[in-house]
Design an enzyme around this catalytic site. Structure first.
Site, PDB file in Angstrom:
ATOM      1  N   TYR A   1      15.851  31.096   8.168  1.00 35.72           N
ATOM      2  CA  TYR A   1      14.675  31.799   8.702  1.00 35.72           C
ATOM      3  C   TYR A   1      14.657  31.832  10.227  1.00 35.72           C
ATOM      4  O   TYR A   1      14.850  30.814  10.890  1.00 35.72           O
ATOM      5  CB  TYR A   1      13.398  31.088   8.257  1.00 35.72           C
ATOM      6  CG  TYR A   1      13.045  31.272   6.804  1.00 35.72           C
ATOM      7  CD1 TYR A   1      12.806  32.534   6.275  1.00 35.72           C
ATOM      8  CD2 TYR A   1      12.928  30.167   5.979  1.00 35.72           C
ATOM      9  CE1 TYR A   1      12.456  32.685   4.937  1.00 35.72           C
ATOM     10  CE2 TYR A   1      12.577  30.300   4.644  1.00 35.72           C
ATOM     11  CZ  TYR A   1      12.337  31.573   4.126  1.00 35.72           C
ATOM     12  OH  TYR A   1      11.996  31.704   2.808  1.00 35.72           O
TER      13      TYR A   1
ATOM     14  N   MET B   1      11.861  25.339   2.524  1.00 32.69           N
ATOM     15  CA  MET B   1      11.131  24.569   1.519  1.00 32.69           C
ATOM     16  C   MET B   1      12.087  23.789   0.625  1.00 32.69           C
ATOM     17  O   MET B   1      11.826  22.650   0.265  1.00 32.69           O
ATOM     18  CB  MET B   1      10.254  25.502   0.674  1.00 32.69           C
ATOM     19  CG  MET B   1       9.320  24.767  -0.265  1.00 32.69           C
ATOM     20  SD  MET B   1       8.265  25.873  -1.214  1.00 32.69           S
ATOM     21  CE  MET B   1       7.061  26.365   0.001  1.00 32.69           C
TER      22      MET B   1
ATOM     23  N   ARG C   1     -10.216   0.091  15.268  1.00 30.02           N
ATOM     24  CA  ARG C   1     -10.204   0.870  14.034  1.00 30.02           C
ATOM     25  C   ARG C   1     -11.348   0.352  13.158  1.00 30.02           C
ATOM     26  O   ARG C   1     -12.496   0.607  13.476  1.00 30.02           O
ATOM     27  CB  ARG C   1      -8.819   0.756  13.376  1.00 30.02           C
ATOM     28  CG  ARG C   1      -8.533   1.822  12.350  1.00 30.02           C
ATOM     29  CD  ARG C   1      -7.070   1.841  11.901  1.00 30.02           C
ATOM     30  NE  ARG C   1      -6.638   0.622  11.223  1.00 30.02           N
ATOM     31  CZ  ARG C   1      -5.415   0.464  10.694  1.00 30.02           C
ATOM     32  NH1 ARG C   1      -4.523   1.429  10.792  1.00 30.02           N
ATOM     33  NH2 ARG C   1      -5.079  -0.658  10.087  1.00 30.02           N
TER      34      ARG C   1
ATOM     35  N   LYS D   1       0.849  -1.204   0.000  1.00 23.95           N
ATOM     36  CA  LYS D   1       0.000   0.000   0.000  1.00 23.95           C
ATOM     37  C   LYS D   1       0.881   1.249   0.000  1.00 23.95           C
ATOM     38  O   LYS D   1       2.085   1.166   0.304  1.00 23.95           O
ATOM     39  CB  LYS D   1      -0.918  -0.019   1.229  1.00 23.95           C
ATOM     40  CG  LYS D   1      -0.178   0.078   2.562  1.00 23.95           C
ATOM     41  CD  LYS D   1      -1.080  -0.246   3.748  1.00 23.95           C
ATOM     42  CE  LYS D   1      -0.313  -0.137   5.051  1.00 23.95           C
ATOM     43  NZ  LYS D   1      -1.048  -0.737   6.181  1.00 23.95           N
TER      44      LYS D   1
END
Ligand SMILES: *Cc1c(COP(=O)(O)O)cnc(C)c1O
Length: 372
Positions: A263, A311, A135, A37
């Site tokens: 930053y 980023m 779940r 998955k």
């Protein structure tokens, strides 16, 4: 893949195969359902499924129908389990592609029954029971009612009975014994209702490597195949890391004492420092939570990150490596010389788990494959 891109996820298929064989041995050679998955936890479902098919994986597991459809398009013929069930409207597609849902919803069962009747055969499902994971799955209290409803659906076959462990990452946790006892009692009720499930399974990686559940004849390893750590009590296992993440030094520069870095100036140099700028950031799946905490490998040595993860940039203090140069490889996950940063170590710096690190890095970056 553009080779000029500085950042790359590398997947070692030989390590993957090694880990599969280790899991197979731990399960005494019994059948394994390889969990692929989430694009094989970021490793690439197509390449992983191919390699594990060659290695003899008996079944595959994905979360959603579309993942299974792309494995079928590859020509994979083994049974594929859909962990998140399916929309009743897709019952015909499941029947035609031979996909097997984990069943926790009677509406889907009724749709599969209709699809089976139209095709003149029985559609297999694995009955999902919530034995204490809390779940998805039918609760034990509602099982008799569910079995009565299923008995009326002549074109649905309960081919498997399945549950999932909540605490198996803690090896000796008594909750796993409780779940197994509940599971065994539910299985008995399924059989007494006249069903003969061929497959009985409970274990993820931690369950498979940590315990023996005598009633089970199938296990569902995921993270261990990728060389991740199923839990703290599993460090002794010879699981080989499959994913690594590398970049290159883009700039080297000397800055004076007292220079604020990145930053917010969350790091200020205490002395004259040599820094390397590396073009990796949170948009590449390298989490901002790694700020001022992670290390990377350059020239076979560990060096610390300094300042905020941006980023597209991080900075490393490379004062210990006076010969560092633009273009030097940087290993953010994986091995360089005798040093290795494993998924769980990187995850620990970001207060998360290696599962999340693998999914993120693997889905955000170009991948290449080594070994076979
Ligand atoms: C993801 C998943 C697994 C695999 O778990 P790992 O901890 O990665 O081995 C097994 N079973 C179910 C139901 C899952 O959702």
């Amino acid at each position: 893949m553009a080779m000029s891109h500085p950042n790359q996820v590398r997947i070692d298929l030989s390590a993957l195969r090694h880990n599969f064989r280790l899991a197979k041995r731990a399960f005494s050679g019994r059948p394994l359902l390889a969990v692929v998955k989430a694009d094989a936890y970021g490793h690439g479902a197509e390449q992983v499924a191919r390699a594990l098919h060659d290695e003899g994986a008996e079944m595959f597991g994905v979360a959603h129908l579309r993942e299974a459809e792309s494995l079928r398009r590859l020509g994979l013929v083994q049974p594929i389990l859909l962990f998140c069930g399916a929309d009743p409207g897709d019952a015909g597609v499941l029947a035609d592609l031979g996909l097997v849902p984990m069943l926790f919803d009677l509406e889907l069962a009724r749709a599969l029954d209709a699809a089976g009747r139209a095709r003149g055969r029985r559609i297999p499902v694995h009955l999902k029971i919530d034995t204490g994971m809390g779940r998805v799955g039918f609760r034990p209290e509602e099982l008799d009612q569910v079995l009565a409803a299923l008995a009326a659906l002549r074109h649905v076959a309960i081919e498997g009975v399945v549950s999932h462990l909540a605490m198996a990452d803690e090896r000796e946790h008594p909750w796993s014994d409780r779940q197994y006892d509940t599971f065994a009692a539910c299985l008995e009720r399924v059989r007494q209702a006249g069903f003969q499930p061929r497959w009985v399974h409970l274990s993820n990686s931690a369950g498979l490597f940590g315990r023996e559940f005598p009633l089970c004849n199938l296990a569902r390893p995921g993270i261990s195949l990728y060389g991740g750590l199923p839990g703290e009590g599993f460090r002794h296992l010879d699981l080989k890391p499959v994913m690594s993440f590398v970049s290159r030094v883009a700039q080297v520069k000397k800055v004076p004492a007292g220079t604020g870095i990145s930053y917010g100036h969350r790091f200020v140099t205490r002395q004259e420092s040599l820094l390397a700028a590396i073009p990796v950031g949170y948009s590449d799946g390298y989490l901002r939570a790694l700020t001022n905490r992670a290390q990377v490998l350059i020239r076979g040595r560990r060096v610390p990150l300094v300042g905020r993860v941006c980023m597209n940039w991080i900075l490393a203090d490379v004062g210990a490596l006076p010969r560092v140069a633009v273009g030097d490889p940087v290993t953010l996950l994986g091995t360089d010389g005798s040093e290795c940063i494993r998924g769980d170590e990187l995850a620990g710096w970001a207060d998360t788990i290696d599962y999340e690190i693998f999914c993120l890095l693997g889905s955000c970056n170009p991948r290449c494959y080594l070994g076979r």
